[in-house]
Design a protein around this motif. Structure first.
Motif, mmCIF file in Angstrom:
data_model
loop_
_atom_site.group_PDB
_atom_site.id
_atom_site.type_symbol
_atom_site.label_atom_id
_atom_site.label_comp_id
_atom_site.label_asym_id
_atom_site.label_seq_id
_atom_site.Cartn_x
_atom_site.Cartn_y
_atom_site.Cartn_z
ATOM 1 N N THR A 61 43.661 36.448 31.776
ATOM 2 C CA THR A 61 42.764 37.157 30.865
ATOM 3 C C THR A 61 41.516 37.594 31.620
ATOM 4 N N LEU A 62 41.059 38.778 31.348
ATOM 5 C CA LEU A 62 39.891 39.319 32.027
ATOM 6 C C LEU A 62 38.608 38.623 31.593
ATOM 7 N N ASP A 63 38.613 37.961 30.441
ATOM 8 C CA ASP A 63 37.416 37.263 29.969
ATOM 9 C C ASP A 63 36.880 36.284 31.006
ATOM 10 N N GLU A 64 37.776 35.551 31.639
ATOM 11 C CA GLU A 64 37.354 34.563 32.639
ATOM 12 C C GLU A 64 36.703 35.248 33.840
ATOM 13 N N ALA A 72 32.242 42.362 38.560
ATOM 14 C CA ALA A 72 33.599 42.817 38.867
ATOM 15 C C ALA A 72 33.994 43.972 37.965
ATOM 16 N N PRO A 73 34.725 44.936 38.518
ATOM 17 C CA PRO A 73 35.204 46.040 37.683
ATOM 18 C C PRO A 73 36.289 45.553 36.729
ATOM 19 N N ALA A 74 36.513 46.308 35.683
ATOM 20 C CA ALA A 74 37.587 45.988 34.737
ATOM 21 C C ALA A 74 38.928 46.189 35.451
ATOM 22 N N LEU A 75 39.748 45.176 35.423
ATOM 23 C CA LEU A 75 41.064 45.218 36.052
ATOM 24 C C LEU A 75 42.109 44.785 35.042
#
Length: 115
Positions: A61-64, A72-75
């Motif tokens: 999950t990108l939340d972490e 950090a960019p959205a991945l």
């Protein structure tokens, strides 16, 4: 002062693959396993490490990522989080340069902490 460098890889990687990508920066460097293998250290010679790969974790999950690395960019997920550390001085700067180059080869994002 040592510097932390994080690689966020879009494809699954292992510690050895990261070390091999770092070695592409300088073909005179070598690699050695630490603690029976879970960590690998890239060195310019027997006594001068340039970067140590501490481990790889899968992140689902990108939340972490956003919580720990807001810059950090959205991945897309899953992604593989790689923790590394470089020593102080010129050897560490070489390690950072290698990490930046390795990120290109690995299709990863490289975040140098303290910049």
């Amino acid at each position: 002062m040592p510097r932390d460098v994080t690689l966020l890889c879009r494809d699954e990687v292992e510690v050895r693959e990261i070390a091999e990508a770092l070695l592409l920066h300088d073909d005179t460097w070598g690699v050695r396993a630490l603690d029976d293998g879970p960590m690998m250290q890239v060195c310019r010679d027997a006594t001068h490490p340039v970067i140590t790969v501490l481990g790889v974790r899968r992140v689902d999950t990108l939340d972490e990522v956003q919580r720990i690395l807001p810059e950090a960019p959205a991945l897309s997920t899953p992604l593989w989080w790689v923790d590394t550390v470089t020593p102080a001085g010129a050897d560490g700067e070489s390690g950072i340069a290698a990490a930046l180059e390795a990120a290109i080869d690995l299709d990863a994002v490289c975040i140098v902490h303290g910049d």
